[in-house]
Structure formats: structure tokens, C-alpha cells
Design an enzyme around this catalytic site. Structure first.
Site, mmCIF file in Angstrom:
data_model
loop_
_atom_site.group_PDB
_atom_site.id
_atom_site.type_symbol
_atom_site.label_atom_id
_atom_site.label_comp_id
_atom_site.label_asym_id
_atom_site.label_seq_id
_atom_site.Cartn_x
_atom_site.Cartn_y
_atom_site.Cartn_z
ATOM 1 C CE LYS A 298 2.830 51.268 -33.372
ATOM 2 N NZ LYS A 298 4.078 50.846 -32.669
ATOM 3 C CG ASN B 279 7.976 49.083 -30.634
ATOM 4 O OD1 ASN B 279 7.027 48.396 -30.999
ATOM 5 N ND2 ASN B 279 8.086 50.365 -30.909
ATOM 6 C CG HIS C 80 3.663 39.993 -33.719
ATOM 7 N ND1 HIS C 80 4.652 40.779 -34.278
ATOM 8 C CD2 HIS C 80 3.280 40.627 -32.582
ATOM 9 C CE1 HIS C 80 4.859 41.838 -33.505
ATOM 10 N NE2 HIS C 80 4.030 41.776 -32.472
ATOM 11 C CD GLU D 153 3.444 41.710 -28.267
ATOM 12 O OE1 GLU D 153 3.663 42.671 -27.503
ATOM 13 O OE2 GLU D 153 3.853 41.674 -29.436
ATOM 14 N NE ARG E 264 -9.533 64.164 -46.703
ATOM 15 C CZ ARG E 264 -10.335 64.636 -47.649
ATOM 16 N NH1 ARG E 264 -11.615 64.793 -47.386
ATOM 17 N NH2 ARG E 264 -9.851 64.970 -48.817
ATOM 18 C CE LYS F 278 -0.245 49.012 -27.036
ATOM 19 N NZ LYS F 278 -0.178 48.167 -28.211
ATOM 20 C CG HIS G 223 7.742 44.373 -30.841
ATOM 21 N ND1 HIS G 223 7.675 43.947 -29.536
ATOM 22 C CD2 HIS G 223 6.477 44.244 -31.340
ATOM 23 C CE1 HIS G 223 6.425 43.598 -29.244
ATOM 24 N NE2 HIS G 223 5.685 43.762 -30.317
ATOM 25 N NE ARG H 218 1.993 53.495 -28.986
ATOM 26 C CZ ARG H 218 0.787 53.661 -29.495
ATOM 27 N NH1 ARG H 218 0.182 54.802 -29.334
ATOM 28 N NH2 ARG H 218 0.217 52.708 -30.145
ATOM 29 C CD GLU I 294 5.772 53.711 -31.739
ATOM 30 O OE1 GLU I 294 5.148 53.828 -32.785
ATOM 31 O OE2 GLU I 294 6.195 52.638 -31.315
ATOM 32 C CG HIS J 23 8.622 44.194 -36.234
ATOM 33 N ND1 HIS J 23 8.366 45.527 -35.999
ATOM 34 C CD2 HIS J 23 7.499 43.527 -35.881
ATOM 35 C CE1 HIS J 23 7.138 45.653 -35.509
ATOM 36 N NE2 HIS J 23 6.599 44.459 -35.423
#
Lengths: 361, 361
Positions: free
Chosen positions: A143, A245, A265, A185, A121, A227, A248, A241, A237, A252
Site C-alpha cells: 500500500k 485495519n 500514527h 501496530e 507507470r 502481515k 485504524h 486484509r 484488500e 485515522h
């Protein structure tokens, strides 16, 4: 050596940016008051280049070190690899006070972070990103994830590292394609937040591609600052935030329909930013000059601005499976000008199709 | 219908405890302002008994409902099952605003919660626990997990539900062994927190085993109150919360060495509590009367207080792999008196062995 603080209350952490600082990682870990066991997760290539240096630094600081290596490439960011890493964490006898160190690019960082977030955990997590992309993006913001056959990063968590160490020296061994992809990026940060930084990139193309130390120190630090600022305001998010993206959404989808084989990417993001610029222009919120400026800068850094031969409907389907979909509406981040973006989730599907057709050339 | 608030800041949630309230689950969900899609995760047996009632209630409240069924038993709380559930979440087209409802006992709650915590980095989670054990324990506190071959709950997260609905009526179809096992955790709350509640249990054995409504309402509510109070003070198990593991250190080890086949969780905890009582007595912090009282109450509820034929060294090894180990020291929760426990991590291995030998009879 520069240092930034990402301010997230009890989950705050430091980002250290500098040249030739891998040998100091052991000291840095020691300052964090962690348990005695460290599992370094890396891949074959990075291990052969930097594994010994980091291992030695951490051992000399008094930790018991194990190393787990995964395959190189997005396809290893899978539940299968995660299962192997869980086994290795068990073998290394990690306990709750132990630390998982990610030594590598985005794939290593994402999966190592996912293991750290779920093993017992949650154990301590430290990132040593070794690519431009991971230094400016995936190492900041918490993330972590693995891919599902139906979607990138579909299984993951929000989990903050205890520390990020970004060494500029390691970028010298980065292959050119990866270096350029990372710069996609970097350009993104200019578009979403800082016109001056966008112009800095346009004016320093050669120094950046030549990895000039001072230039890169400023570049990496500024990206992390932007960032960190965005993430600190919206850790989970829920709102702001999402602007990270930018590029993206379609990026994606392009990665997904090509099974993560064709584009790295940053290349997906590069094309995605061009798509977003054209979308913004088509709905009348961004002028043509700012579309061209983006497309030009992306091209200047040797990044793709179009794709060939993909099925538009497959891309539309991939978009509908995106995490950013809410009750059927695909969410886009669109620029109003360079340095300023908005979130839109009511774009007509025919306009999206139209832009995709244009990009297919 | 009783209602409790678990106070965790922005992650606070309600626990509703009542008789025959499954049909109201749809209304409850509607009040939470969730996205339109719901995936109910349950098992074959629970689905056949209560699946239609919950499905109908949720559909009538306007949600689009899918049902995913897993096998019945601890062995299905695995990464393999998790993988199947991720696939079903993708098929159901869940998005970030969607809700996963766990309808079942601890296994269903733990794995459904793990899926909810990791799918798209976290979707809404609602628990409808259908056993005593899950109503008083695994549905409160946000601990979600799957097992690893080397250890129970080794892969997991802390993830709070948006709502817990505990219906007393469903306990009438619970098999006797499971009912009794759940009562082991109930006894635990008396030992760790509330001597009066411990005495209440001793004085109401027949009403409890007969599932008298008023008695059970009080019992469930009180257990949830105690757990909610402990969890609210220590959400991420950094300190106080560890006391909820009373009886679990050896209990987990017994489950692990028997591959989760021989003991149900509560039975492991029952033996583990007897072990903890004896350990506390041996190191001189608990008197003999309080050891006997615990052993007697556990027996009275038809629970095991010893085991046969297991290898002591295997149990010691399993203990060393426990999540609660920190740098080689196994952590025990020990009672100083009934209603008051302390955390000890410096017990000599020979004393642990001695107690295990005694328990083996």
C-alpha cells in the site's frame, strides 16, 4: 539474518530482517537484476544517520545513485512533495528499469512507493524501513499513498516492492515516542491473529522497550510473517486484509481531525484499538476481560488510551470520509477474542458516539 | 452493436462498439454491479454536446451522478488538473465502490483513468471515448497518465476499465483535424499487425473520411480487436505490447519539443511513422515500396509527413528522456514489411539524426 518470502505470484518478494545489514543493501540490489540507476528517497534526519552507509553500499555494487530528501513528518506526504520528487526522478534521468529506494519511516516509504508506482507507470521499488512501525507495517503489503487535505492516504495505489530490508540496528536511534507508536501496530498483530504473540508482548515489555536483539528479531519477523500471510491471501484488500485495519478506523479519524499534528500514527491506532475493544464489548461480542487486557498492554507500552478536547461530531464526519466506507456504512474491525477478529459495517452511529464520549474522558 | 472481450483474467472487460448507444450507458453500468455513486469526468465541449444524454441515462439507471469538467487540450492533462479532480472526487463523496466515467477524448480518458487508478488506491473506471483516437487507442489497454513538463505520460499507471463504450455517432461532431489525427493510429494497426487492414484503409479513404457507418463499425472493431489481442498477450508492456508504439518514439519527442502545442498526438504519430519507415529502410530491413506506401496512405488521410523549423538536437534530447529508453538506448519499433514489425534499441544516433534532417525537409 532472517528472510521471509511474501508470496504474490509474479509480484512475490523477500523481506530480510537482521542486525546491521544496511551495508549489504548493494549486494541485495545486485541480485535483483535491476537497471543501473537508483534514486534513494529519504529525509534529512535519516539521511544524516544512514544516508552515506546506504549510498556507499549501493554505489560499490555498481549502481549510479542519486538522493532525494523530503521534509520530516506526515505533512510532507503530500501531492506537493510528490511533484518535487517527480522532478528529481526526471533530473536523475530514471528510466523504466531504474529503482527507487525508500530509506526511512512510513512517510518516506508511502510517498516513495507512490512515486515508484506512478513514475513511467511503475519502476522498481525497494524499501529500507527505519522505524518499528514501517518495519512491521507499511513496508509489507504494497500500500503506497500520499495524503489529501480531506483524508489520509486518499491518493495511492497497490504496488509491491522488489525487496524489503529491515535492520534492527537503526531502531537504536529512533526517538522513544516513535518506538512506542510502532509497538501499537505490533500489539495489533497479536489481537487480530495470534494470542500467543499477544502474551509474548505482555511478558517481554522491558526487553522490547530496551531493544534486546533476539527479542526484537523474533518480534519483527513474527509481525512480518502475520502481515505477509494476510496480504498473500488478499493482496488488493477485498476481504481478509481489512483486519489489518484493526484500530485504524477511529485512529485515522483522530489523525485527520487533528490535521496529523497531534497524534503520530501508532498513537491514533492505540486509541483506535481501545475504541474497537469497547465497541465490540458494547455490541456483546467481546468480554470485559479481553477489553481490559488490550487497554492494559497498550498502556504498558506507554501509549495513549484516550484523548482530550476533540469535537465528537468532527470525528464522526471524518469517519464518514474514510476509505473504508461503503455506501455510507463505516466499516469496523472488531475482536471476538484476542487472536480473532471480524468485520462489521452495521454499527449504529449512537454506539460509536457513546464510545467516543467515553474515550474523551 | 458489436461487443469485444479484452481477456485479462480477473481484469477482463468488454468494449461495446455501436451507433447511437450513449443512451444505454446507464443500463450497461447497472449490469456491472457497482456502488451507487458515479463521477463523470469530461470537458466543456463534450459536456455541452453529450453530457446531458449520458448524465440522464446514468441517473435513470439509479446512480447518484456528479460531473467534473476539465479544460480542453493536452495541457490540462497535468498534476494541477489531477489535484482539482481529486478535490471533486472528495466533494462528491466517492467511496471505493464508486465509479469514475471518462466522457471525452484521450486527454479526458488518460487523466480520468489516472484519478480512478489512484483515488482511494483505485475505484471503478468506465470509458466513453468520443474521438477516433481514443476509441481505437487510449481507451483500450489500461494505460492512464498525466504529463510532466519534461515528458508526456511520465506519471501514470496500468489500470483497466470495467467497460468501454465507443459510439460512432459522436464522431460526427468531431473536428476534421482530430478525425484525421485519429486515423494515424488506425493506419498504425495496419502496419504493425494486418496488411489486409492496411489495404482496406487505402481502398476506403472516402467512406472513412465521410464516416460511413458500416465502414467505421468495421474499422473501429478491427482496431480494438488488434489492440485487445496485443494487450491481452502483454498487459504490462514488457515485450510485445511495445509494438503499439510504432511511430510514437519520434512522435512523442516532436510533441514534447513543441510543448504539446503544435501537433495533436496523431500528427506526431503520423510523422513518427514516416520516420520509422525511413529508419527501417536505412538499416536495410524494409524495402522502399513499403516506405512509400506508408507515406502515401498517411498523406491521403490529410496527415503531415514532415515538420519544419525544429532543432534536431532538441528532438534528440527529448528522445533520450523517453520512457522507452533503457540504460541510454532509445527503443524503436520498425517495420520489416507492412503487417510485421520488430523492436530495435541499437540504432546509431547518426542515423536517427539523418532521418530527422530529411523529415525537416
Amino acid at each position: 539474518m532472517e528472510q521471509l518470502r511474501v508470496d504474490l505470484g509474479e509480484r512475490s518478494y523477500d523481506i530480510k530482517v537482521g542486525y546491521d545489514i544496511l551495508s549489504k543493501v548493494g549486494e541485495y540490489l545486485k541480485e535483483l537484476n535491476l537497471g543501473s540507476k537508483v534514486l534513494i528517497i529519504t529525509n534529512e534526519l535519516v539521511d544524516s544517520l544512514y544516508g552515506r552507509e546506504v549510498e556507499q553500499a549501493v554505489e560499490e555494487a555498481g549502481f549510479e545513485v542519486n538522493i532525494a530528501k523530503i521534509g520530516d513528518g506526515e505533512k510532507y506526504k503530500s501531492l506537493d512533495t510528490a511533484r518535487e520528487l517527480y522532478d528529481q526522478a526526471v533530473e536523475a534521468n530514471l528510466d523504466r528499469s531504474s529503482t527507487i529506494v525508500a530509506l526511512g519511516g512510513g512517510v518516506v516509504g508511502d510517498i516513495a512507493g507512490f512515486i515508484a508506482s506512478t513514475y513511467m507507470r511503475g519502476v522498481n521499488f525497494v524499501q529500507i524501513p527505519t522505524t518499528v512501525l514501517s518495519q512491521v507495517d507499511s513496508s509489507v503489503g504494497g500500500k503506497v499513498a500520499v495524503n489529501h487535505p480531506q483524508g489520509k492516504n486518499l491518493i495511492g495505489a497497490f504496488y509491491q516492492p522488489k525487496l524489503v530490508v529491515a535492520d534492527i540496528k537503526v531502531l537504536k536511534t529512533l526517538e522513544e515516542r516513535q518506538l512506542k507508536a510502532g509497538l501499537a501496530e505490533v500489539i495489533k498483530y497479536g489481537v487480530i491473529w495470534d494470542e500467543e504473540f499477544f502474551n509474548f508482548l505482555a511478558n517481554n515489555r522491558n526487553k522490547i522497550l530496551g531493544l534486546d536483539t533476539n527479542t526484537m528479531e523474533y518480534l519483527l519477523k513474527r509481525c512480518c510473517e502475520i502481515k505477509a500471510e494476510v496480504v498473500a491471501r488478499d493482496e488488493r484488500e477485498l476481504g481478509l486484509r481489512a483486519i489489518l485495519n484493526y484500530g485504524h478506523t477511529i485512529g485515522h479519524a483522530l489523525e485527520a481531525v487533528t490535521d496529523y499534528q497531534r497524534f503520530v500514527h501508532g498513537e491514533g491506532v492505540a486509541i483506535g484499538m481501545v475504541a474497537a475493544a469497547k465497541l465490540a464489548n458494547k455490541i456483546g461480542i467481546l468480554n470485559g476481560t479481553d477489553v481490559e487486557k488490550q487497554e492494559e498492554l497498550i498502556k504498558e507500552f506507554g501509549l495513549p488510551v484516550s484523548f482530550e478536547g476533540l469535537n465528537i461530531e468532527s470525528i464522526m464526519k471524518a469517519l464518514a470520509k474514510d476509505k473504508k466506507v461503503k455506501d455510507g456504512m463505516v466499516r469496523f474491525i472488531l475482536a471476538e477474542e484476542i487472536g480473532q477478529v471480524v468485520i462489521k459495517s452495521d454499527l449504529p452511529h449512537n454506539i460509536i458516539r457513546e464510545v467516543l464520549e467515553e474515550l474523551r474522558g
